[in-house]
Design an enzyme around this catalytic site. Structure first.
Site, short mmCIF file in Angstrom:
data_model
loop_
_atom_site.label_atom_id
_atom_site.label_comp_id
_atom_site.label_asym_id
_atom_site.label_seq_id
_atom_site.Cartn_x
_atom_site.Cartn_y
_atom_site.Cartn_z
CG HIS A 132 30.74 -39.63 10.61
ND1 HIS A 132 29.56 -39.92 11.27
CD2 HIS A 132 30.56 -40.05 9.33
CE1 HIS A 132 28.72 -40.48 10.44
NE2 HIS A 132 29.28 -40.57 9.25
CG ASP A 146 35.37 -42.86 14.00
OD1 ASP A 146 35.52 -43.97 13.47
OD2 ASP A 146 34.47 -42.07 13.67
CD GLN A 162 35.73 -43.37 6.17
OE1 GLN A 162 36.34 -43.62 5.13
NE2 GLN A 162 34.45 -43.66 6.32
CE LYS A 195 32.53 -46.68 7.19
NZ LYS A 195 31.95 -45.67 6.29
CB CYS A 228 27.85 -37.91 8.19
SG CYS A 228 26.37 -38.73 7.58
#
Length: 409
Positions: free
Chosen positions: A127, A204, A207, A230, A367
């Protein structure tokens, strides 16, 4: 596991989400944009209302009852996050405004550590929020940014990754799950190999967090970041997990109240962890509500959630491919995300038509422009499913896709 699956009742769960009962353009809402942000159950909404109705006050600074109640609830939420990700200590959990803020906090800290000629690695699947801060860091320090390439399948080239690692590698950055493709990356291998050359690793997890319960100690990861919105929580709240040894090395990200020990005009000394990185009044209500969201999802069970969402993913994939002229990007082990295009039709046009039918999907580059450049496409249609979605909704979605294809071909 079997007992939890037998107890899983999607229609009962859907009743917890007020927004799922509204209409969009005269049609029942079908929300397939969960990779962008999840919806919020009534239990979390009630937590937010309760905070502002009963004990809205600043934390850590007051001796009065409301302040003490707010402080206790806030720190209890931190412990819930610690336990959820299995961090060794509560103060290894830094509360931020989101994943992007968490990444920038680490990048800012390393600006005081890196020197010219140091190398940092970032994956081709990132991202923008896990690309741009590192580019800025390289501009500031003279460090060199190198990219772990990807295959057509959407998987990372691990052979090239290991060849890029050397004694100059100081940092490695990779998402746990690609937000654009849903592909699950081999982060345990990535972390292990990086540590062999003495490099730190930031993962990260934005997600991955709705689908996978990461164990930061088992992974031996140095930094893990995610966002509450999220995971059925509110926007404006994020988490930075950092190993204590690294958090002690990094300088403060922002200056202000709460992050100090002593202040004079001659010199300021900083507070210990986690307050060193939590300047100013935080999103108190949001953090407390995030704790409630984790309670909600853990009560259902992440293994149960993953099994159900995987069923939705396979069902939708089979139905979508049957439409014809469909290309799905990203194969192999995935979470419940399908990123696709229909031949000779712009994804934006598909998204516009299905929205008129009450269906929310994401279109564009998500993104993640380098991924789209790799595939030589302007973007994709991304349908992302959560545990409160149903096969019936997928059937309606497929009919909408067929209609869009007929109209636009």
């Amino acid at each position: 596991m079997i007992e939890k699956e037998l107890m899983f009742d999607v229609e009962k769960i859907r009743k917890d989400f007020p927004i799922l009962h509204r209409e969009v353009n005269g049609k029942p809402l079908i929300y397939f944009d969960n990779a962008a942000t999840s919806q919020t159950p009534q239990q979390v909404i009630d937590c937010i209302v309760d905070y502002y109705s009963r004990y809205n006050a600043n934390i850590h600074r007051g001796v009065h009852t409301l302040s003490q109640e707010a402080t206790n609830a806030y720190e209890e939420a931190r412990i819930k996050v610690q336990q959820h990700f299995n961090a060794a200590k509560p103060y290894e959990i830094i509360m931020t405004s989101g994943t992007t803020d968490s990444i920038n906090l680490v990048a800012n800290g390393f600006s005081a550590i890196l020197t010219k000629g140091d190398e940092i690695l970032v994956s081709a699947l990132e991202h923008h929020s896990n690309i741009v801060p590192w580019q800025m860091l390289c501009e500031q320090t003279g460090a060199i940014l190198k990219v772990i390439p990807m295959f057509e399948s959407g998987q990372l080239d691990m052979e090239t990754y290991t060849s890029l690692l050397n004694e100059r590698t100081k940092l490695v950055f990779c998402n746990h799950v690609s937000n654009a493709l849903g592909v699950i990356n081999p982060i345990a291998f990535i972390i292990e190999k990086a540590h062999e050359v003495g490099a730190a690793v930031l993962i990260d997890g934005a997600q991955a967090s709705p689908h996978i319960k990461a164990d930061v100690q088992a992974l031996d990861v140095d930094f893990y970041v995610t966002s509450a919105h999220k995971i059925c929580g509110p926007t404006g709240v994020g988490v930075l997990y950092g190993k204590e040894e690294w958090l002690l090395k990094l300088p403060p990200y922002k200056g202000g109240g709460e992050m100090i020990d002593q202040v004079t005009f001659e010199k300021t000394t900083y507070a210990g962890l986690p307050h060193k990185f939590e300047a100013g009044t935080p999103n108190i209500c949001g953090v407390i509500a995030f704790g409630a969201a984790l309670d909600y999802m853990n009560n259902i069970g992440f293994e149960t959630i993953a099994a159900y969402e995987n069923e939705l993913l396979h069902y939708a994939t089979e139905k979508l491919l049957a439409v014809g002229d469909v290309t799905i990007y990203g194969t192999g082990k995935k979470v419940s995300v399908i990123s696709f295009n229909i031949d000779n039709i712009h994804p934006y046009d598909i998204g516009t038509i299905v929205d008129k039918l009450g269906i929310a999907v994401r279109t564009g580059h998500h993104c993640a422009q380098p991924i789209m450049d790799f595939y030589k496409i302007p973007g994709t249609v991304r349908a992302s499913f959560s545990f409160y979605n149903t096969k019936k909704e997928i059937d309606t979605f497929i009919e909408a896709i067929k209609k869009a294809k007929m109209m636009l071909s």
